[in-house]
Design a protein around this motif. Structure first.
Motif, PDB file in Angstrom:
ATOM      1  N   GLN A 290      -4.148 -18.001  67.866  1.00  0.00           N
ATOM      2  CA  GLN A 290      -4.914 -18.372  69.054  1.00  0.00           C
ATOM      3  C   GLN A 290      -6.203 -19.108  68.687  1.00  0.00           C
ATOM      4  O   GLN A 290      -6.785 -19.807  69.529  1.00  0.00           O
ATOM      5  CB  GLN A 290      -5.252 -17.120  69.876  1.00  0.00           C
ATOM      6  N   ASP A 291      -6.665 -18.939  67.450  1.00  0.00           N
ATOM      7  CA  ASP A 291      -7.897 -19.598  67.017  1.00  0.00           C
ATOM      8  C   ASP A 291      -7.658 -21.091  66.823  1.00  0.00           C
ATOM      9  O   ASP A 291      -6.667 -21.496  66.215  1.00  0.00           O
ATOM     10  CB  ASP A 291      -8.407 -18.980  65.709  1.00  0.00           C
ATOM     11  N   GLN A 292      -8.590 -21.903  67.321  1.00  0.00           N
ATOM     12  CA  GLN A 292      -8.462 -23.349  67.206  1.00  0.00           C
ATOM     13  C   GLN A 292      -8.566 -23.774  65.741  1.00  0.00           C
ATOM     14  O   GLN A 292      -9.566 -23.487  65.079  1.00  0.00           O
ATOM     15  CB  GLN A 292      -9.554 -24.042  68.020  1.00  0.00           C
ATOM     16  N   PRO A 293      -7.569 -24.449  65.185  1.00  0.00           N
ATOM     17  CA  PRO A 293      -7.647 -24.843  63.781  1.00  0.00           C
ATOM     18  C   PRO A 293      -8.455 -26.116  63.573  1.00  0.00           C
ATOM     19  O   PRO A 293      -8.590 -26.943  64.471  1.00  0.00           O
ATOM     20  CB  PRO A 293      -6.172 -25.079  63.407  1.00  0.00           C
ATOM     21  N   LEU A 294      -8.981 -26.251  62.362  1.00  0.00           N
ATOM     22  CA  LEU A 294      -9.623 -27.482  61.921  1.00  0.00           C
ATOM     23  C   LEU A 294      -8.567 -28.348  61.235  1.00  0.00           C
ATOM     24  O   LEU A 294      -7.774 -27.841  60.436  1.00  0.00           O
ATOM     25  CB  LEU A 294     -10.742 -27.187  60.926  1.00  0.00           C
ATOM     26  N   ALA A 295      -8.553 -29.629  61.551  1.00  0.00           N
ATOM     27  CA  ALA A 295      -7.647 -30.562  60.884  1.00  0.00           C
ATOM     28  C   ALA A 295      -8.428 -31.356  59.856  1.00  0.00           C
ATOM     29  O   ALA A 295      -9.572 -31.750  60.089  1.00  0.00           O
ATOM     30  CB  ALA A 295      -7.002 -31.502  61.899  1.00  0.00           C
ATOM     31  N   MET A 296      -7.828 -31.573  58.696  1.00  0.00           N
ATOM     32  CA  MET A 296      -8.489 -32.357  57.640  1.00  0.00           C
ATOM     33  C   MET A 296      -7.442 -33.120  56.845  1.00  0.00           C
ATOM     34  O   MET A 296      -6.287 -32.711  56.757  1.00  0.00           O
ATOM     35  CB  MET A 296      -9.298 -31.433  56.728  1.00  0.00           C
ATOM     36  N   PHE A 297      -7.848 -34.245  56.268  1.00  0.00           N
ATOM     37  CA  PHE A 297      -6.956 -35.019  55.414  1.00  0.00           C
ATOM     38  C   PHE A 297      -6.890 -34.393  54.029  1.00  0.00           C
ATOM     39  O   PHE A 297      -7.898 -33.939  53.490  1.00  0.00           O
ATOM     40  CB  PHE A 297      -7.444 -36.466  55.286  1.00  0.00           C
ATOM     41  N   LEU A 298      -5.694 -34.389  53.460  1.00  0.00           N
ATOM     42  CA  LEU A 298      -5.496 -34.039  52.058  1.00  0.00           C
ATOM     43  C   LEU A 298      -4.918 -35.265  51.367  1.00  0.00           C
ATOM     44  O   LEU A 298      -3.845 -35.744  51.728  1.00  0.00           O
ATOM     45  CB  LEU A 298      -4.516 -32.866  51.917  1.00  0.00           C
ATOM     46  N   ARG A 299      -5.642 -35.774  50.357  1.00  0.00           N
ATOM     47  CA  ARG A 299      -5.180 -36.948  49.619  1.00  0.00           C
ATOM     48  C   ARG A 299      -4.762 -36.559  48.210  1.00  0.00           C
ATOM     49  O   ARG A 299      -5.076 -35.476  47.725  1.00  0.00           O
ATOM     50  CB  ARG A 299      -6.303 -37.995  49.549  1.00  0.00           C
ATOM     51  N   SER A 300      -4.073 -37.474  47.567  1.00  0.00           N
ATOM     52  CA  SER A 300      -3.662 -37.249  46.191  1.00  0.00           C
ATOM     53  C   SER A 300      -4.888 -37.027  45.317  1.00  0.00           C
ATOM     54  O   SER A 300      -5.826 -37.834  45.321  1.00  0.00           O
ATOM     55  CB  SER A 300      -2.876 -38.460  45.694  1.00  0.00           C
ATOM     56  N   GLY A 301      -4.890 -35.916  44.584  1.00  0.00           N
ATOM     57  CA  GLY A 301      -6.017 -35.578  43.722  1.00  0.00           C
ATOM     58  C   GLY A 301      -6.967 -34.559  44.304  1.00  0.00           C
ATOM     59  O   GLY A 301      -7.835 -34.048  43.588  1.00  0.00           O
ATOM     60  N   ASP A 302      -6.841 -34.239  45.588  1.00  0.00           N
ATOM     61  CA  ASP A 302      -7.704 -33.234  46.210  1.00  0.00           C
ATOM     62  C   ASP A 302      -7.269 -31.824  45.807  1.00  0.00           C
ATOM     63  O   ASP A 302      -6.075 -31.552  45.606  1.00  0.00           O
ATOM     64  CB  ASP A 302      -7.658 -33.332  47.737  1.00  0.00           C
ATOM     65  N   ILE A 303      -8.240 -30.920  45.736  1.00  0.00           N
ATOM     66  CA  ILE A 303      -7.966 -29.519  45.455  1.00  0.00           C
ATOM     67  C   ILE A 303      -8.651 -28.654  46.499  1.00  0.00           C
ATOM     68  O   ILE A 303      -9.818 -28.879  46.852  1.00  0.00           O
ATOM     69  CB  ILE A 303      -8.435 -29.126  44.036  1.00  0.00           C
ATOM     70  N   VAL A 304      -7.915 -27.669  47.010  1.00  0.00           N
ATOM     71  CA  VAL A 304      -8.425 -26.716  47.992  1.00  0.00           C
ATOM     72  C   VAL A 304      -8.381 -25.323  47.380  1.00  0.00           C
ATOM     73  O   VAL A 304      -7.420 -24.964  46.688  1.00  0.00           O
ATOM     74  CB  VAL A 304      -7.574 -26.762  49.283  1.00  0.00           C
ATOM     75  N   LEU A 305      -9.432 -24.544  47.628  1.00  0.00           N
ATOM     76  CA  LEU A 305      -9.488 -23.146  47.217  1.00  0.00           C
ATOM     77  C   LEU A 305      -9.577 -22.278  48.462  1.00  0.00           C
ATOM     78  O   LEU A 305     -10.344 -22.584  49.374  1.00  0.00           O
ATOM     79  CB  LEU A 305     -10.706 -22.882  46.327  1.00  0.00           C
ATOM     80  N   MET A 306      -8.800 -21.196  48.489  1.00  0.00           N
ATOM     81  CA  MET A 306      -8.860 -20.248  49.603  1.00  0.00           C
ATOM     82  C   MET A 306      -8.954 -18.843  49.031  1.00  0.00           C
ATOM     83  O   MET A 306      -8.039 -18.368  48.348  1.00  0.00           O
ATOM     84  CB  MET A 306      -7.632 -20.394  50.507  1.00  0.00           C
ATOM     85  N   ALA A 307     -10.086 -18.176  49.308  1.00  0.00           N
ATOM     86  CA  ALA A 307     -10.334 -16.834  48.783  1.00  0.00           C
ATOM     87  C   ALA A 307     -10.996 -15.987  49.861  1.00  0.00           C
ATOM     88  O   ALA A 307     -11.549 -16.515  50.839  1.00  0.00           O
ATOM     89  CB  ALA A 307     -11.217 -16.901  47.539  1.00  0.00           C
ATOM     90  N   GLY A 308     -10.981 -14.675  49.670  1.00  0.00           N
ATOM     91  CA  GLY A 308     -11.687 -13.780  50.594  1.00  0.00           C
ATOM     92  C   GLY A 308     -11.227 -13.939  52.031  1.00  0.00           C
ATOM     93  O   GLY A 308     -10.030 -13.885  52.334  1.00  0.00           O
ATOM     94  N   GLU A 309     -12.184 -14.157  52.928  1.00  0.00           N
ATOM     95  CA  GLU A 309     -11.853 -14.279  54.356  1.00  0.00           C
ATOM     96  C   GLU A 309     -10.918 -15.445  54.639  1.00  0.00           C
ATOM     97  O   GLU A 309     -10.115 -15.393  55.565  1.00  0.00           O
ATOM     98  CB  GLU A 309     -13.143 -14.426  55.177  1.00  0.00           C
ATOM     99  N   ALA A 310     -11.022 -16.501  53.860  1.00  0.00           N
ATOM    100  CA  ALA A 310     -10.153 -17.661  54.082  1.00  0.00           C
ATOM    101  C   ALA A 310      -8.688 -17.328  53.841  1.00  0.00           C
ATOM    102  O   ALA A 310      -7.798 -17.993  54.399  1.00  0.00           O
ATOM    103  CB  ALA A 310     -10.590 -18.818  53.183  1.00  0.00           C
TER     104      ALA A 310
END
Length: 361
Positions: A290-310
């Motif tokens: 139900q929470d509104q999501p954020l949209a973002m571009f992911l390009r070649s070479g990008d790195i995302v980290l998700m820890a804790g609350e994320a």
């Protein structure tokens, strides 16, 4: 590995599902009866967060968007975080073009190799040398009912655990077999590759890690990269231990529905997610659909980290861009434009690969 909080019609009405539909690839119906190539419907990208643009502005001394912070973590670039998504970090352009090419090659030639498991295991068993077989135009044929004279011609054998075995054959030999046996071209099988697993193997039927399953260790170079990149999201004084990885393969029109990665023991440790290939849209939601999501571009070479609350936030990939204007893979095309690399170029022009590394225990 992946879990949703609701099913059926309720899911279709959630904010997350609406965002997925907004960015998903749809085609213009007006071309249905035309001989012209199908055209994607236009999509409004004005609300998609663009960390490449944010990085360029930041490097020129400009202001960050509201809610975005920049951390200096000893890298050659800032690490961005979101104030309303604690534990989420974005490293734009973290991988050099050479590194991107390295992980594309290994994701196609090394990572799917048995004993690592792929989505093909359930039906075909462990498939050896799939990318090379596709490059050479071979055909995978069910061994049952094969003429005896062809037995010596096969190049490799795979089994799904019962009496049925499959083998790669040269295209000319496959033609002589005719329709007596089930078969599939290696090129199609490669395009149907959706995931492979490294390190500790995840049992999708039981939804847990099965330490008894045979597996190859995560390559040391990938371990070292993951450790280094995970540092901004790690608890003070601790080092990330890469124990398992899932490699996802996306083609034109493929999506990854909203989910949680919830089977690791300690959510304070990050998932390290690397993108290579065509540009994508990533949705980062909240603890419910139900929470509104954020949209973002992911390009070649990008790195995302998700820890804790994320780690408790629903997330997914509703769209990849494979057209020349939006894929943004020109550096990869230049790097793969010679000799033996052309096979990688052909694949990555219409594909995205995501490598996400985890600490299991």
């Amino acid at each position: 590995m992946y879990v949703s909080d609701k099913a059926g019609d309720d899911v279709e009405r959630t904010a997350f599902r609406k965002a997925e539909k907004k960015y998903k690839l749809y085609y213009d119906d007006s071309f249905k009866s035309s001989k012209k190539k199908k055209q994607p419907k236009p999509v409004d990208l004005s609300e998609v967060l663009d960390f490449k643009s944010i990085l360029e502005t930041y490097n020129q001394g400009g202001q960050l968007p509201v809610g975005v912070s920049a951390l200096q973590c000893g890298f050659d670039r800032p690490v961005f975080s979101l104030e309303n998504r604690p534990g989420f970090y974005f490293i734009a352009g973290a991988l050099s073009v050479e590194e991107q090419c390295q992980w594309i090659r290994e994701s196609l030639t090394i990572f799917p190799q048995p004993p690592n498991r792929t989505n093909h295991n359930a039906f075909y068993g462990p498939v050896h040398d799939l990318f090379m077989a596709a490059k050479e135009g071979k055909v995978l044929i069910e061994e049952e009912t094969l003429p005896g004279f062809l037995e010596a011609e096969c190049t490799s054998s795979v089994s799904n655990g019962d009496a049925h075995k499959w083998k790669f054959y040269e295209e000319e030999d496959a033609k002589s077999i005719g329709k007596a046996s089930k078969s599939i071209p290696a090129t199609i099988l490669l395009r149907k590759l959706r995931w492979s697993t490294l390190g500790l193997q995840f049992d999708w039927s039981k939804r847990n890690y099965d330490v008894s399953l045979p597996h190859n260790k995560i390559p040391d170079a990938l371990c070292q990269l993951a450790k280094r990149m995970a540092a901004p999201a790690m608890p003070m004084g601790e080092e990330f231990r890469p124990e398992a990885a899932i490699v996802n393969y996306f083609g034109l029109g493929d999506t990854l529905g909203g989910h949680l990665d919830d089977m690791e023991a300690d959510w304070s440790k990050p998932i390290v997610s690397m993108s290579v290939g065509c540009k994508a849209i990533f949705l980062l939601g909240g603890r419910t659909r139900q929470d509104q999501p954020l949209a973002m571009f992911l390009r070649s070479g990008d790195i995302v980290l998700m820890a804790g609350e994320a780690r408790e936030c629903f997330h997914g990939v509703p769209r990849i861009f494979t057209d020349k204007e939006n894929a943004e893979i020109t550096p990869l095309e230049e790097q793969f434009s010679h000799g033996d690399d052309l096979c990688f170029l052909e694949y990555i022009r219409t594909s995205r690969i995501n490598i996400n590394i985890r600490q299991v225990f």
